[in-house]
Design a protein around this motif. Structure first.
Motif, PDB file in Angstrom:
ATOM      1  N   LEU A   1     -10.773  75.807  -2.505  1.00  0.00           N
ATOM      2  CA  LEU A   1     -11.100  74.425  -2.883  1.00  0.00           C
ATOM      3  C   LEU A   1     -11.430  73.606  -1.636  1.00  0.00           C
ATOM      4  CD1 LEU A   1      -8.266  73.686  -5.495  1.00  0.00           C
ATOM      5  CD2 LEU A   1     -10.596  74.497  -5.930  1.00  0.00           C
TER       6      LEU A   1
ATOM      7  N   GLY B   1     -11.821  72.876  -9.050  1.00  0.00           N
ATOM      8  CA  GLY B   1     -10.629  72.029  -8.975  1.00  0.00           C
ATOM      9  C   GLY B   1     -10.108  71.653 -10.356  1.00  0.00           C
TER      10      GLY B   1
ATOM     11  N   THR C   1      -4.532  76.270  -3.890  1.00  0.00           N
ATOM     12  CA  THR C   1      -5.631  75.507  -3.278  1.00  0.00           C
ATOM     13  C   THR C   1      -6.697  76.421  -2.670  1.00  0.00           C
ATOM     14  OG1 THR C   1      -4.428  75.365  -1.176  1.00  0.00           O
ATOM     15  CG2 THR C   1      -4.119  73.555  -2.748  1.00  0.00           C
TER      16      THR C   1
ATOM     17  N   ARG D   1      -8.296  74.559 -11.892  1.00  0.00           N
ATOM     18  CA  ARG D   1      -6.962  74.697 -11.300  1.00  0.00           C
ATOM     19  C   ARG D   1      -6.004  73.677 -11.913  1.00  0.00           C
ATOM     20  NH1 ARG D   1      -7.145  77.488  -6.349  1.00  0.00           N
ATOM     21  NH2 ARG D   1      -9.265  77.928  -6.972  1.00  0.00           N
TER      22      ARG D   1
ATOM     23  N   THR E   1     -10.121  68.119  -2.921  1.00  0.00           N
ATOM     24  CA  THR E   1      -9.597  68.697  -4.164  1.00  0.00           C
ATOM     25  C   THR E   1      -8.263  69.392  -3.919  1.00  0.00           C
ATOM     26  OG1 THR E   1     -11.888  69.038  -4.867  1.00  0.00           O
ATOM     27  CG2 THR E   1     -10.180  70.180  -6.124  1.00  0.00           C
TER      28      THR E   1
END
Length: 200
Positions: A175, A148, A172, A151, A179
């Motif tokens: 994740l 996370g 996403t 990202r 998160t």
């Protein structure tokens, strides 16, 4: 009267694209207005990443047109496309950070390429990391970060040059739900605070 402010920021019209075994994209048309976040939904292999690559001018459509920020990408030369891409932020599915560079160096990468002076780079990197709530990770290496966090650094890198358009490739994916919700909240904050137009 100037109609340009009413023109969509991103516009696909009858776009087709295929690779040998038939078209993956068959006549795709949609518009994204200024400050809008459009979400593309589809199963794996349905062409979502191809649409993002077309919007970034990384691929040319087999038929139809792709217009972004008023430019017809299919008609542009590579030299002009390079200049165009400097106006686009791109968040890759896996974050795509440089493992040998610190978080600060990853976020600053494009600014260094553009020859921005060091004091401004430092200020903008800190501003971008503050936005994604990762100032404390500024000196860490990517290997020290969770998925996370990687990202979020990737989002900071995409927004550090203050682009009007950001393209997110499955931001996403992989994740956990909490998160993933943090990432979605960041994307919406970017839209609301800076008026960024996004394709997600």
């Amino acid at each position: 009267m100037d109609e340009s402010h009413n023109e969509p920021v991103i516009s696909f019209a009858g776009v087709r694209l295929g690779f040998g075994e038939g078209d993956v994209l068959r006549g795709v048309s949609f518009d994204v207005a200024q400050g809008e976040t459009k979400v593309l939904v589809g199963e794996s292999g349905s062409g979502k990443t191809l649409l993002l690559k077309l919007a970034a001018g990384l691929l040319k459509p087999g038929a139809g047109s792709v217009r972004v920020l008023g430019s017809d990408l299919g008609a542009m030369r590579e030299r002009d496309l390079l200049k165009f891409r400097r106006q686009i932020g791109f968040v890759f599915q896996e974050g795509a950070l440089f493992d040998s560079l610190s978080v600060a160096e990853n976020v600053a990468y494009r600014l260094n390429e553009d020859g921005v002076n060091e004091a401004e780079i430092d200020e903008r990197v800190r501003e971008a990391l503050h936005f994604v709530e990762l100032e404390e990770a500024i000196d860490k290496m990517p290997a020290e970060l969770s998925g996370g966090m990687r990202r979020r650094v990737s989002i900071a890198r995409a927004l550090v040059s203050r682009p009007p358009v950001v393209l997110y490739d499955s931001p996403t994916a992989g994740l956990d739900p909490v998160t993933a919700q943090t990432i979605i909240t960041l994307i919406l904050r970017l839209r609301d605070a800076q008026g960024v137009t996004a394709l997600l």
